[in-house]
Scaffold this motif. Structure first.
Motif, PDB file in Angstrom:
ATOM      1  N   GLU A  52       0.838  -1.208   0.000  1.00  0.00           N
ATOM      2  CA  GLU A  52       0.000   0.000   0.000  1.00  0.00           C
ATOM      3  C   GLU A  52       0.870   1.254   0.000  1.00  0.00           C
ATOM      4  OE1 GLU A  52      -2.614   2.336   3.354  1.00  0.00           O
ATOM      5  OE2 GLU A  52      -2.888   0.153   3.205  1.00  0.00           O
ATOM      6  N   GLU A  53       1.937   1.249   0.833  1.00  0.00           N
ATOM      7  CA  GLU A  53       2.822   2.412   0.901  1.00  0.00           C
ATOM      8  C   GLU A  53       3.598   2.603  -0.399  1.00  0.00           C
ATOM      9  OE1 GLU A  53       2.448   4.450   3.094  1.00  0.00           O
ATOM     10  OE2 GLU A  53       1.656   3.415   4.843  1.00  0.00           O
ATOM     11  N   VAL A  54       3.979   1.500  -1.044  1.00  0.00           N
ATOM     12  CA  VAL A  54       4.667   1.591  -2.337  1.00  0.00           C
ATOM     13  C   VAL A  54       3.751   2.249  -3.369  1.00  0.00           C
ATOM     14  CG1 VAL A  54       5.571   0.261  -4.287  1.00  0.00           C
ATOM     15  CG2 VAL A  54       6.241  -0.345  -1.945  1.00  0.00           C
ATOM     16  N   ALA A  55       2.476   1.861  -3.372  1.00  0.00           N
ATOM     17  CA  ALA A  55       1.516   2.434  -4.315  1.00  0.00           C
ATOM     18  C   ALA A  55       1.341   3.931  -4.061  1.00  0.00           C
ATOM     19  CB  ALA A  55       0.174   1.709  -4.194  1.00  0.00           C
ATOM     20  N   LEU A  71       6.872   4.258   4.082  1.00  0.00           N
ATOM     21  CA  LEU A  71       7.348   2.980   3.560  1.00  0.00           C
ATOM     22  C   LEU A  71       8.488   2.426   4.414  1.00  0.00           C
ATOM     23  CD1 LEU A  71       7.474   0.738   1.459  1.00  0.00           C
ATOM     24  CD2 LEU A  71       8.856   2.250   0.017  1.00  0.00           C
ATOM     25  N   ILE A  72       9.435   3.287   4.760  1.00  0.00           N
ATOM     26  CA  ILE A  72      10.562   2.841   5.585  1.00  0.00           C
ATOM     27  C   ILE A  72      10.066   2.387   6.960  1.00  0.00           C
ATOM     28  CG2 ILE A  72      12.696   3.579   6.711  1.00  0.00           C
ATOM     29  CD1 ILE A  72      13.123   5.479   4.337  1.00  0.00           C
ATOM     30  N   PHE A  73       9.107   3.114   7.520  1.00  0.00           N
ATOM     31  CA  PHE A  73       8.548   2.750   8.827  1.00  0.00           C
ATOM     32  C   PHE A  73       7.916   1.362   8.763  1.00  0.00           C
ATOM     33  CE2 PHE A  73       5.622   2.944  12.434  1.00  0.00           C
ATOM     34  CZ  PHE A  73       6.395   3.581  13.399  1.00  0.00           C
ATOM     35  N   ALA A  74       7.209   1.084   7.665  1.00  0.00           N
ATOM     36  CA  ALA A  74       6.580  -0.228   7.503  1.00  0.00           C
ATOM     37  C   ALA A  74       7.635  -1.321   7.335  1.00  0.00           C
ATOM     38  CB  ALA A  74       5.636  -0.214   6.299  1.00  0.00           C
ATOM     39  N   LEU A  75       8.726  -1.010   6.646  1.00  0.00           N
ATOM     40  CA  LEU A  75       9.807  -1.979   6.471  1.00  0.00           C
ATOM     41  C   LEU A  75      10.476  -2.292   7.814  1.00  0.00           C
ATOM     42  CD1 LEU A  75      11.379  -0.612   3.172  1.00  0.00           C
ATOM     43  CD2 LEU A  75      10.123  -2.760   3.447  1.00  0.00           C
ATOM     44  N   VAL A  76      10.624  -1.273   8.658  1.00  0.00           N
ATOM     45  CA  VAL A  76      11.159  -1.506  10.005  1.00  0.00           C
ATOM     46  C   VAL A  76      10.242  -2.461  10.755  1.00  0.00           C
ATOM     47  CG1 VAL A  76      11.617  -0.417  12.242  1.00  0.00           C
ATOM     48  CG2 VAL A  76      12.388   0.694  10.140  1.00  0.00           C
TER      49      VAL A  76
END
Length: 277
Positions: free
Chosen positions: A186-189, A210-215
């Protein structure tokens, strides 16, 4: 003055370097703020030596980091605030207090119990620290609420991880990794849309999300994001170094090489790594 294993020698060296009349001109003019970047740099160099399993470098870098502690303590002593001995006393008192299961009789006999006990002791320490600040006429510590104890001075990846861990303690968390992968998509989109719209502020905002979600996914699968990224950085250095060496061996340069040529060598580096592993 001769090298020594005695910490007092290092303290004497720093006092000599800071002497206003006979000391080093560079050391004399330093402040907490000007030394702070070096302190952070030395901590990262310690981490780098550990990751490379280089014990010689680790010994050297730990010495550099210790020097930073001595430097800060010396400046504080000159300002009449505290001295190196106070730093040592404070941390020894803290470690004894936080480990009653080792230094006194306590019921914490499992890792989970120790962690719970640690948190309880830290909360008591926080209250005590706040009382000391009030007695000295200092303002209340910045930050309040459940996330107030997370320092903003942490590197961004570390802060994100600690914020998520803290929120998870009260149940604000995903129950499993799969939904986080959906969130990442979703964040990538949303980042893709921001790039399409050409909104630089929105791009920065979505990139942060996006970075926060990857963390978050790293936390759920037990992988420290800082260490994971450092590992990737090391891998990038290694593969790019292969590109550079191969170009040089063929009489080519980085500036003149095409992207296609560099990509070809990058893939070759990956192939070599797969064979070695």
């Amino acid at each position: 003055m001769e090298p020594s294993r005695d910490i007092q020698t290092l303290l004497d060296i720093m006092a000599a370097l800071r002497h206003p009349e006979t000391g080093c001109p560079w050391d004399i003019v330093q402040t907490f703020e000007t030394i702070k970047p070096y302190t952070l740099e030395e901590a990262y160099e310690v981490a780098d030596a550990i990751e490379r399993h280089d014990m010689d470098d680790l010994c050297d870098e730990l010495g550099d980091l210790l020097l930073q502690v001595v430097f800060h303590a010396r400046m504080a002593e000159e300002a009449g605030e505290f001295a190196f001995g106070d730093v040592v006393e404070a941390v020894t008192r803290k470690m004894i207090r936080r480990h009653p299961h080792v230094f006194a009789r306590a019921g914490a006999d499992t890792p989970e119990a120790v962690k719970l006990q640690w948190e309880e002791i830290k909360q008591a320490e926080k209250a005590d620290r706040q009382n000391r600040r009030l007695r000295r006429g200092l303002p209340e510590e910045a930050g309040s609420g459940h996330l107030g104890s997370i320092q903003r001075s942490f590197p961004a990846l570390v802060e994100a991880l600690k914020l998520q861990e803290r929120a998870a303690k009260v149940g604000f968390d995903w129950s499993e990794p799969e939904p986080i992968l959906d969130k990442i998509e979703e964040e990538v989109a949303e980042l893709r849309q921001a790039l399409h719209d050409g909104d630089r502020n929105k791009v920065a905002d979505e990139l942060g999300d996006l970075i926060f979600a990857l963390v978050n996914i790293g936390r759920h699968v037990g992988t420290d994001p800082e260490m994971a990224l450092r590992g990737t950085n090391t891998k990038f250095r290694r593969r790019f170094g292969h590109i550079e060496r191969e170009l040089k061996a063929g009489g080519e340069t980085l500036d003149a090489a095409s992207l296609e040529r560099m990509e070809e060598l990058w893939q070759a580096a990956k192939a070599i790594e797969r064979q070695l592993t």
